[in-house]
Scaffold this motif. Structure first.
Motif, PDB file in Angstrom:
ATOM      1  N   LEU A 111      -3.745   8.935   7.870  1.00  0.00           N
ATOM      2  CA  LEU A 111      -2.894   8.878   6.689  1.00  0.00           C
ATOM      3  C   LEU A 111      -3.671   9.597   5.598  1.00  0.00           C
ATOM      4  CD1 LEU A 111      -0.254   7.550   5.694  1.00  0.00           C
ATOM      5  CD2 LEU A 111      -1.612   5.564   5.066  1.00  0.00           C
ATOM      6  N   SER A 118       3.293   3.394  10.364  1.00  0.00           N
ATOM      7  CA  SER A 118       3.242   2.543  11.555  1.00  0.00           C
ATOM      8  C   SER A 118       4.651   2.322  12.119  1.00  0.00           C
ATOM      9  CB  SER A 118       2.504   1.234  11.303  1.00  0.00           C
ATOM     10  OG  SER A 118       3.122   0.507  10.306  1.00  0.00           O
ATOM     11  N   GLU A 178      -4.480   8.071  14.410  1.00  0.00           N
ATOM     12  CA  GLU A 178      -3.576   8.100  13.258  1.00  0.00           C
ATOM     13  C   GLU A 178      -4.376   8.436  12.010  1.00  0.00           C
ATOM     14  OE1 GLU A 178      -1.743   4.227  13.103  1.00  0.00           O
ATOM     15  OE2 GLU A 178      -1.856   4.109  15.289  1.00  0.00           O
ATOM     16  N   LEU A 198       0.146   3.776  -1.302  1.00  0.00           N
ATOM     17  CA  LEU A 198      -0.623   3.844  -0.056  1.00  0.00           C
ATOM     18  C   LEU A 198      -0.096   2.818   0.944  1.00  0.00           C
ATOM     19  CD1 LEU A 198      -2.979   4.818   1.692  1.00  0.00           C
ATOM     20  CD2 LEU A 198      -4.450   3.208   0.486  1.00  0.00           C
ATOM     21  N   GLU A 199       0.160   1.591   0.455  1.00  0.00           N
ATOM     22  CA  GLU A 199       0.691   0.552   1.339  1.00  0.00           C
ATOM     23  C   GLU A 199       2.031   0.972   1.928  1.00  0.00           C
ATOM     24  OE1 GLU A 199      -0.359  -2.209   2.859  1.00  0.00           O
ATOM     25  OE2 GLU A 199      -2.219  -1.446   2.006  1.00  0.00           O
ATOM     26  N   ARG A 219       1.473   3.639   4.508  1.00  0.00           N
ATOM     27  CA  ARG A 219       0.877   3.075   5.726  1.00  0.00           C
ATOM     28  C   ARG A 219       1.934   2.350   6.556  1.00  0.00           C
ATOM     29  NH1 ARG A 219      -3.541   0.195   3.615  1.00  0.00           N
ATOM     30  NH2 ARG A 219      -4.854   2.030   3.824  1.00  0.00           N
ATOM     31  N   GLU A 220       2.766   1.572   5.883  1.00  0.00           N
ATOM     32  CA  GLU A 220       3.809   0.813   6.572  1.00  0.00           C
ATOM     33  C   GLU A 220       4.825   1.767   7.209  1.00  0.00           C
ATOM     34  OE1 GLU A 220       5.958  -1.920   8.349  1.00  0.00           O
ATOM     35  OE2 GLU A 220       3.991  -2.261   7.449  1.00  0.00           O
TER      36      GLU A 220
END
Length: 150
Positions: free
Chosen positions: A90, A71, A88, A63-64, A67-68
């Motif tokens: 996700l 962005s 946005e 997930l991290e 997300r990164e």
């Protein structure tokens, strides 16, 4: 005003591929013209959930990473500033299923013509085809600039 007319949603799939960046730019221009809202959707899958070989990876880590990556994608498409009405999302799941669900009540669904293998699991070619067949609203498939030359 009817609730369905209250907001003109332009849903766009973003998967890190150049054609999805082109789709996001197209969606932002269109939304500006119709005074609508852009919903940028990045679908992601946990590798262990799709039967990839190798050690199971922590879903929080996935997930991290997602997300990164999302962005970074938005920053590269809109380096100066993002459109005011950009949301946005996700979402974990198969990209075409996620986008078809998001198309409910939308004015348009915008996808790139070709996606990225690996991370986004399904090539966007198949995703755009499935979306065109099953979406609940009109679908715009945006080609990347160099696609047109061939």
């Amino acid at each position: 005003m009817e609730p369905s007319e209250a907001e003109r949603r332009v849903v766009v799939g973003v998967d890190g591929s150049p054609s999805s960046y082109e789709a996001l730019r197209w969606a932002a221009r269109y939304a500006r013209l119709v005074d609508g809202t852009v919903e940028a959707i990045h679908a992601w899958d946990t590798p262990s959930a799709v039967g990839w070989s190798g050690p199971a990876i922590d879903p929080e880590f996935d997930l991290e990473q997602a997300r990164e990556r999302f962005s970074q994608e938005l920053r590269s498409v809109f380096p100066d500033e993002q459109p005011v009405r950009l949301r946005e999302h996700l979402v974990e799941g198969d990209p075409s299923e996620v986008l078809i669900r998001a198309s409910q009540g939308a004015e348009l669904l915008v996808v790139g013509s070709r996606g990225r293998g690996g991370f986004a699991r399904a090539m966007l070619g198949s995703v755009s085809q499935r979306c065109a067949q099953h979406a609940a609203c009109p679908v715009v498939v945006v080609r990347q600039e160099h696609d047109r030359a061939h």
